[in-house]
Design a protein around this motif. Structure first.
Motif, PDB file in Angstrom:
ATOM      1  N   MET A 132       0.891  -1.157  -0.210  1.00 45.79           N
ATOM      2  CA  MET A 132      -0.028   0.013   0.059  1.00 45.79           C
ATOM      3  C   MET A 132       1.003   1.326  -0.014  1.00 45.79           C
ATOM      4  O   MET A 132       1.761   1.113   0.820  1.00 45.79           O
ATOM      5  N   ASP A 133       0.825   2.111  -0.753  1.00 49.36           N
ATOM      6  CA  ASP A 133       1.537   3.323  -0.910  1.00 49.36           C
ATOM      7  C   ASP A 133       0.430   4.530  -0.513  1.00 49.36           C
ATOM      8  O   ASP A 133      -0.588   4.630  -0.721  1.00 49.36           O
ATOM      9  N   LEU A 134       1.068   5.453   0.376  1.00 47.00           N
ATOM     10  CA  LEU A 134       0.137   6.237   0.999  1.00 47.00           C
ATOM     11  C   LEU A 134      -0.123   7.244  -0.193  1.00 47.00           C
ATOM     12  O   LEU A 134      -1.412   7.666   0.160  1.00 47.00           O
ATOM     13  N   ALA A 135       0.441   7.611  -0.884  1.00 44.49           N
ATOM     14  CA  ALA A 135       0.169   8.843  -2.126  1.00 44.49           C
ATOM     15  C   ALA A 135      -0.945   8.103  -2.905  1.00 44.49           C
ATOM     16  O   ALA A 135      -1.948   8.922  -3.170  1.00 44.49           O
ATOM     17  N   TRP A 136      -0.817   7.009  -3.357  1.00 47.36           N
ATOM     18  CA  TRP A 136      -1.728   6.311  -4.018  1.00 47.36           C
ATOM     19  C   TRP A 136      -3.286   6.217  -3.269  1.00 47.36           C
ATOM     20  O   TRP A 136      -4.200   6.638  -3.841  1.00 47.36           O
ATOM     21  N   VAL A 137      -3.250   5.921  -1.900  1.00 50.27           N
ATOM     22  CA  VAL A 137      -4.372   5.887  -1.240  1.00 50.27           C
ATOM     23  C   VAL A 137      -5.170   7.338  -1.301  1.00 50.27           C
ATOM     24  O   VAL A 137      -6.296   7.371  -1.558  1.00 50.27           O
ATOM     25  N   ARG A 138      -4.368   8.315  -0.969  1.00 47.27           N
ATOM     26  CA  ARG A 138      -4.699   9.710  -0.850  1.00 47.27           C
ATOM     27  C   ARG A 138      -5.458   9.886  -2.343  1.00 47.27           C
ATOM     28  O   ARG A 138      -6.605  10.546  -2.297  1.00 47.27           O
ATOM     29  N   GLN A 139      -4.714   9.730  -3.465  1.00 48.36           N
ATOM     30  CA  GLN A 139      -5.307  10.000  -4.725  1.00 48.36           C
ATOM     31  C   GLN A 139      -6.455   9.091  -5.072  1.00 48.36           C
ATOM     32  O   GLN A 139      -7.627   9.660  -5.448  1.00 48.36           O
ATOM     33  N   HIS A 140      -6.431   7.792  -4.534  1.00 45.24           N
ATOM     34  CA  HIS A 140      -7.793   7.231  -4.929  1.00 45.24           C
ATOM     35  C   HIS A 140      -9.005   7.641  -4.210  1.00 45.24           C
ATOM     36  O   HIS A 140     -10.094   7.829  -4.918  1.00 45.24           O
ATOM     37  N   VAL A 141      -8.811   7.815  -2.817  1.00 43.60           N
ATOM     38  CA  VAL A 141      -9.794   8.170  -2.073  1.00 43.60           C
ATOM     39  C   VAL A 141     -10.326   9.532  -2.746  1.00 43.60           C
ATOM     40  O   VAL A 141     -11.522   9.765  -2.620  1.00 43.60           O
ATOM     41  N   ARG A 142      -9.533  10.331  -2.961  1.00 37.97           N
ATOM     42  CA  ARG A 142      -9.856  11.943  -3.523  1.00 37.97           C
ATOM     43  C   ARG A 142     -10.810  11.523  -4.859  1.00 37.97           C
ATOM     44  O   ARG A 142     -11.813  12.181  -4.908  1.00 37.97           O
ATOM     45  N   GLN A 143     -10.565  10.727  -5.600  1.00 43.05           N
ATOM     46  CA  GLN A 143     -10.848  10.483  -6.927  1.00 43.05           C
ATOM     47  C   GLN A 143     -12.356   9.736  -6.735  1.00 43.05           C
ATOM     48  O   GLN A 143     -13.279  10.152  -7.303  1.00 43.05           O
ATOM     49  N   ALA A 144     -12.193   8.782  -5.869  1.00 47.24           N
ATOM     50  CA  ALA A 144     -13.481   8.309  -5.812  1.00 47.24           C
ATOM     51  C   ALA A 144     -14.539   9.044  -5.117  1.00 47.24           C
ATOM     52  O   ALA A 144     -15.690   9.134  -5.283  1.00 47.24           O
ATOM     53  N   ALA A 145     -14.041   9.817  -4.152  1.00 52.21           N
ATOM     54  CA  ALA A 145     -15.106  10.684  -3.413  1.00 52.21           C
ATOM     55  C   ALA A 145     -15.697  11.766  -4.224  1.00 52.21           C
ATOM     56  O   ALA A 145     -16.740  12.255  -4.280  1.00 52.21           O
ATOM     57  N   ALA A 146     -14.723  12.239  -5.131  1.00 55.56           N
ATOM     58  CA  ALA A 146     -15.386  13.491  -6.040  1.00 55.56           C
ATOM     59  C   ALA A 146     -15.894  12.693  -7.157  1.00 55.56           C
ATOM     60  O   ALA A 146     -17.274  13.371  -7.340  1.00 55.56           O
ATOM     61  N   GLY A 147     -15.777  11.494  -7.618  1.00 60.21           N
ATOM     62  CA  GLY A 147     -16.751  10.787  -8.460  1.00 60.21           C
ATOM     63  C   GLY A 147     -18.115  10.447  -7.991  1.00 60.21           C
ATOM     64  O   GLY A 147     -18.909  10.265  -8.801  1.00 60.21           O
ATOM     65  N   VAL A 180     -10.244  12.081   2.788  1.00 58.90           N
ATOM     66  CA  VAL A 180      -8.765  12.024   2.492  1.00 58.90           C
ATOM     67  C   VAL A 180      -7.931  12.190   3.733  1.00 58.90           C
ATOM     68  O   VAL A 180      -6.861  11.166   3.894  1.00 58.90           O
ATOM     69  N   THR A 181      -8.312  12.731   4.559  1.00 56.02           N
ATOM     70  CA  THR A 181      -7.515  13.125   5.833  1.00 56.02           C
ATOM     71  C   THR A 181      -7.668  11.960   6.575  1.00 56.02           C
ATOM     72  O   THR A 181      -6.638  11.432   7.137  1.00 56.02           O
ATOM     73  N   ALA A 182      -8.544  11.422   7.101  1.00 55.57           N
ATOM     74  CA  ALA A 182      -8.883  10.206   7.784  1.00 55.57           C
ATOM     75  C   ALA A 182      -8.354   8.876   7.099  1.00 55.57           C
ATOM     76  O   ALA A 182      -7.536   8.294   7.544  1.00 55.57           O
ATOM     77  N   ALA A 183      -8.306   8.776   5.863  1.00 63.03           N
ATOM     78  CA  ALA A 183      -7.845   7.663   5.067  1.00 63.03           C
ATOM     79  C   ALA A 183      -6.192   7.642   5.117  1.00 63.03           C
ATOM     80  O   ALA A 183      -5.505   6.928   5.248  1.00 63.03           O
ATOM     81  N   SER A 184      -5.733   8.881   4.878  1.00 64.28           N
ATOM     82  CA  SER A 184      -4.363   9.156   5.162  1.00 64.28           C
ATOM     83  C   SER A 184      -3.558   8.902   6.526  1.00 64.28           C
ATOM     84  O   SER A 184      -2.600   8.159   6.706  1.00 64.28           O
ATOM     85  N   GLU A 185      -4.436   9.335   7.477  1.00 64.69           N
ATOM     86  CA  GLU A 185      -3.773   8.745   8.925  1.00 64.69           C
ATOM     87  C   GLU A 185      -4.089   7.156   9.111  1.00 64.69           C
ATOM     88  O   GLU A 185      -3.289   6.643   9.619  1.00 64.69           O
ATOM     89  N   LEU A 186      -5.222   6.737   8.426  1.00 62.10           N
ATOM     90  CA  LEU A 186      -5.334   5.297   8.791  1.00 62.10           C
ATOM     91  C   LEU A 186      -4.197   4.543   7.929  1.00 62.10           C
ATOM     92  O   LEU A 186      -3.756   3.302   8.557  1.00 62.10           O
TER      93      LEU A 186
END
Length: 131
Positions: A1-16, A28-34
């Motif tokens: 799992m890559d932290l940058a990928w998680v942040r990008q994926h969550v941002r894109q999914a939420a926007a979509g 994204v903040t919660a996902a980044s911390e977890l």
């Protein structure tokens, strides 16, 4: 799992899904911390992302899991000020405050799984917490 990928994926999914900018940022903040906790304290792990639907409402469920040492005292770890890594101690509790639903299952010696759910505006805002 890559932290940058998680942040990008969550941002894109939420926007979509139609999340507003503020709700995207919270998730994204919660996902980044977890994700960071999974990497640092769990020795790595995985994230599972699931799109949810409840009538007109849409949501995103994220589950972060690892096979690390687990959390010996979940209640204490959820409290502000507790840290096992020299940080501010706002991680788990802060992530819990940023989402609509939060659950954690941690067993010493077996690992930890944290699941969070956020809903788009108009969804039931009932907060569910379990440990």
């Amino acid at each position: 799992m890559d932290l940058a990928w998680v942040r990008q994926h969550v941002r894109q999914a939420a926007a979509g899904l139609g999340f507003g900018l503020v709700d995207q940022t919270k998730l994204v903040t919660a996902a980044s911390e977890l994700a960071r906790n999974t990497l640092v304290h769990g020795g790595g792990g995985q994230v599972e992302s699931t799109v949810l639907g409840a009538g007109a409402a849409r949501g995103l469920r994220l589950t972060f899991s690892d096979e690390g040492p687990g959390i010996p005292d979940v209640e204490r770890a959820l409290g502000d000020g507790y840290t096992s890594g020299g940080g501010l101690g706002l991680g788990l509790g802060g992530a819990r405050r940023l989402v609509h639903e939060f659950s954690i299952d941690s067993r010493p010696g077996e690992g930890t799984a944290v699941t969070v759910v956020c809903w788009t505006a108009g969804a039931p805002r009932q907060r569910e917490e379990s440990r």
